[in-house]
Design a protein around this motif. Structure first.
Motif, mmCIF file in Angstrom:
data_model
loop_
_atom_site.group_PDB
_atom_site.id
_atom_site.type_symbol
_atom_site.label_atom_id
_atom_site.label_comp_id
_atom_site.label_asym_id
_atom_site.label_seq_id
_atom_site.Cartn_x
_atom_site.Cartn_y
_atom_site.Cartn_z
ATOM 1 N N ILE A 182 -5.483 43.804 10.265
ATOM 2 C CA ILE A 182 -4.440 44.178 11.217
ATOM 3 C C ILE A 182 -3.967 42.929 11.950
ATOM 4 O O ILE A 182 -4.793 42.083 12.354
ATOM 5 N N LEU A 183 -2.658 42.785 12.090
ATOM 6 C CA LEU A 183 -2.073 41.618 12.754
ATOM 7 C C LEU A 183 -1.289 42.091 13.978
ATOM 8 O O LEU A 183 -0.483 43.016 13.884
ATOM 9 N N GLY A 184 -1.527 41.449 15.106
ATOM 10 C CA GLY A 184 -0.813 41.791 16.329
ATOM 11 C C GLY A 184 -0.307 40.532 17.023
ATOM 12 O O GLY A 184 -1.082 39.607 17.290
ATOM 13 N N TYR A 185 0.994 40.514 17.271
ATOM 14 C CA TYR A 185 1.613 39.375 17.954
ATOM 15 C C TYR A 185 2.204 39.833 19.274
ATOM 16 O O TYR A 185 2.923 40.845 19.329
ATOM 17 N N SER A 186 1.917 39.125 20.348
ATOM 18 C CA SER A 186 2.472 39.396 21.670
ATOM 19 C C SER A 186 2.165 40.834 22.093
ATOM 20 O O SER A 186 1.022 41.275 22.030
ATOM 21 N N THR A 187 3.180 41.609 22.493
ATOM 22 C CA THR A 187 2.936 42.977 22.936
ATOM 23 C C THR A 187 2.557 43.890 21.782
ATOM 24 O O THR A 187 1.998 44.976 22.007
ATOM 25 N N LYS B 158 -11.180 51.455 8.802
ATOM 26 C CA LYS B 158 -10.122 51.014 7.892
ATOM 27 C C LYS B 158 -9.784 49.538 8.064
ATOM 28 O O LYS B 158 -9.033 48.985 7.268
ATOM 29 N N ILE B 159 -10.334 48.904 9.099
ATOM 30 C CA ILE B 159 -9.944 47.534 9.443
ATOM 31 C C ILE B 159 -10.965 46.551 8.875
ATOM 32 O O ILE B 159 -12.176 46.646 9.163
ATOM 33 N N ALA B 160 -10.469 45.587 8.079
ATOM 34 C CA ALA B 160 -11.332 44.541 7.541
ATOM 35 C C ALA B 160 -11.446 43.351 8.484
ATOM 36 O O ALA B 160 -12.380 42.553 8.384
ATOM 37 N N GLY B 161 -10.519 43.245 9.422
ATOM 38 C CA GLY B 161 -10.519 42.156 10.387
ATOM 39 C C GLY B 161 -9.232 42.190 11.185
ATOM 40 O O GLY B 161 -8.268 42.876 10.833
ATOM 41 N N ALA B 162 -9.220 41.442 12.274
ATOM 42 C CA ALA B 162 -8.060 41.420 13.166
ATOM 43 C C ALA B 162 -7.578 39.994 13.351
ATOM 44 O O ALA B 162 -8.377 39.060 13.483
ATOM 45 N N VAL B 163 -6.243 39.845 13.341
ATOM 46 C CA VAL B 163 -5.594 38.556 13.572
ATOM 47 C C VAL B 163 -4.638 38.726 14.741
ATOM 48 O O VAL B 163 -3.710 39.538 14.678
ATOM 49 N N PRO C 256 -14.609 40.609 11.900
ATOM 50 C CA PRO C 256 -14.154 39.388 12.594
ATOM 51 C C PRO C 256 -12.826 39.589 13.322
ATOM 52 O O PRO C 256 -11.969 40.362 12.886
ATOM 53 N N ILE C 257 -12.687 38.869 14.425
ATOM 54 C CA ILE C 257 -11.454 38.848 15.217
ATOM 55 C C ILE C 257 -11.057 37.394 15.426
ATOM 56 O O ILE C 257 -11.837 36.605 15.977
ATOM 57 N N HIS C 258 -9.858 37.045 14.981
ATOM 58 C CA HIS C 258 -9.322 35.691 15.169
ATOM 59 C C HIS C 258 -8.154 35.762 16.149
ATOM 60 O O HIS C 258 -7.251 36.593 15.993
ATOM 61 N N ILE C 259 -8.159 34.861 17.136
ATOM 62 C CA ILE C 259 -7.108 34.829 18.153
ATOM 63 C C ILE C 259 -6.549 33.414 18.231
ATOM 64 O O ILE C 259 -7.309 32.444 18.390
#
Length: 536
Positions: free
Chosen positions: A276-281, A296-301, A451-454
């Motif tokens: 899942i990818l989330g940018y800004s809001t 369902k989520i393999a990781g977050a960006v 994993p969560i990458h920010i």
């Protein structure tokens, strides 16, 4: 002889007609009438011209008397001052009288108006009482706020009168033909989406992106090259939030419903597990996915991820650090979204829903860092941004934008701290012994385990770095990549090196799409051989 001469002279004088005798029967002029009112009536007329200059008397000069009695005339300016002063005093007295009448007849406890208005006024006063914290301690709010509002009204009026009009032509918003693919959700709504990269059967990784405010499915990763996605074997899926782009409105949109829409989309596209990818809001929809559909989520960006500024896990210092970075216009925008969301309709219709394109910093109610200003002035960025905005507002309705802003600052049903990886052990009791007899593990890990990458620009003024610091504090397992001298747009838009670095950090070295096994039967030996075919 002398007496005789004198008598003759007198007799002659008697026989000669006198001037006053000649005036009998003639009307007197106003100067003669005025002269007759003085004590000395021995007025002599020196000629037939009955004017002020012909009058003479040994003891009284009427002209001199009139000039001596003449008073200096008052100037027009002094007259206007006196008139304004008198009129002001009359208005003040009238106002005091009206006030007394209203207080004594209308503003009583038994008045119908007071009974109807008292309740709503208390509610509004309670909501506005938070603003009293900005007043000095020695100021009475009842006296201070009318003065502040009056000054504000005068200031706005002056700015509206003295505004400078820019003659630069403003581009109009264009309406484009529908171009999205759509799926039907279980609740009957249509959801539009867009795919980039490799096809579903060749995808090594699936990346699903939720767009930010005033954006659409066309954003994705702005400017990413198709060849780069194919090199890493990535299938990039972007979708329109309800009411944005070509997606239908949601009657009661929440963060939980947003996560369920995402679940239905991925199931319809036969995506088993995805990043899942989330940018800004748009990051708040990614946070919701981590909370409600973690399996369902393999990781977050995350890129400059938005966090609720009223999150219950934040300290007072962290909240202050966030709010002090925002402009007054953005603070007002969020205050209205939390207290009076209907007022936002008026502002949004006058900005991005007005039918004309405007400056990005005004539409986002935020200031931009120097690096962002360079990027946003690039013609390539302007073309991309305007097209994305046009797709975002294509339905021309304000409801989804108000909903999106309200979701950003409303009380979320969860906190970022709920995603923290923790060990949960069952309580001691009878059931504990039954579990102990079985081979089931005694404790389990809860929270988001993947994993969560920010990525966070340290000069970002739209999403302050304090938000990322808060996430780092409550989610110590998250990997934060701090970007010195980068703003909100500079690392994200049209940066080939940045995009390659992001995919390498997430997926490692590029391996290409999934291999397609073709079994080719050998004509001579009748045996099959396997060949690996990689698409270009």
């Amino acid at each position: 002889m002398e007496e005789a001469g004198r008598s003759k002279s007198w007799a002659e004088d008697v026989g000669r007609p006198k001037p006053w005798m000649e005036d009998v029967g003639r009307s007197k002029s106003w100067t003669e009438e005025l002269a007759s009112l003085v004590e000395d009536t021995g007025i002599r007329y020196t000629g037939d011209d009955h004017t002020l200059s012909s009058l003479s008397t040994p003891s009284f000069d009427l002209k001199t008397a009139l000039e001596g009695e003449k008073v200096e005339s008052e100037s027009f300016k002094d007259q206007m001052k006196g008139f304004a002063k008198a009129w002001g005093e009359m208005v003040i007295e009238l106002g005091k009288g009206c006030k007394d009448v209203v207080v004594q007849s209308v503003l009583t406890d038994d008045s119908y108006i007071v009974k109807k208005v008292r309740g709503p006024c208390k509610v509004v006063a309670g909501k506005l009482s938070v603003l009293n914290e900005f007043l000095p301690e020695d100021r009475d709010p009842v006296l201070a706020w009318p003065v502040i509002l009056s000054v504000l009204l005068v200031t706005v009026s002056v700015l509206c009168v003295n505004i400078k009009h820019d003659n630069t032509p403003v581009p109009l918003v264009q309406v484009h033909a529908p171009s999205a693919r759509r799926i039907l959700l279980p609740d009957g709504k249509n959801m539009s989406y867009h795919e980039q990269g490799v096809s579903a059967d060749k995808a090594r990784y699936s990346l699903v992106a939720a767009h930010s405010f005033l954006s659409s499915r066309l954003a994705g990763i702005p400017g990413i090259k198709l060849s780069l996605l194919e090199e890493f074997g990535v299938r990039l899926v972007t979708y329109d939030l309800p009411g944005f782009g070509e997606s239908d409105l949601h009657p009661n949109r929440t963060l939980q419903s947003s996560a369920m829409d995402l679940l239905y989309l991925t199931e319809a596209l036969k995506v088993d597990k995805f990043w899942i990818l989330g940018y800004s809001t748009g990051a708040m929809h990614a946070w919701a996915a981590l909370k409600y559909i973690p399996s369902k989520i393999a990781g977050a960006v995350m890129f400059a991820p938005m966090v609720n500024p009223h999150d219950r896990g934040m300290t007072k210092e962290e909240k202050l650090g966030i709010w002090e970075k925002w402009t007054r216009k953005r603070k007002l925008n969020y205050y209205l979204a939390r207290r009076f969301p209907r007022i936002l309709r008026f502002f949004y219709r006058r900005t991005f829903l007005s039918g004309k394109h405007g400056p990005i910093h005004k539409w986002l109610s935020s200031s931009l860092a120097e690096q962002d200003k360079v990027v946003t002035e690039d013609p390539l960025f302007k073309i991309f941004w305007q097209r994305d905005v046009e797709e975002s507002i294509r339905q021309g309705i304000v409801k989804p934008f108000v909903e999106e802003t309200v979701l950003q600052v409303s009380n979320w049903p969860f906190s970022i701290t709920d995603l923290q990886v923790q060990k949960k052990c069952p309580e001691k009791g009878l059931f504990h012994w039954f579990k102990f007899m079985s081979d089931e593990p005694e404790c389990e890990l809860i929270g988001f385990l993947e994993p969560i990458h920010i990525w966070q620009g340290m000069e970002d003024l739209v999403v302050p770095p304090v938000m990322t610091d808060y996430v780092t504090r409550v989610l110590p397992n998250a990997l934060v990549h701090k970007l010195p001298n980068q703003g909100h747009f500079s690392y994200w838009y049209f940066c080939d090196e940045c995009h390659r670095e992001i995919l390498t950090t997430i997926f490692g070295e590029p391996q290409g799409p999934v291999e397609i096994q073709d079994h080719i039967e050998d004509d001579d030996g009748g045996q099959s051989q396997t060949s690996s075919i990689l698409p270009n």
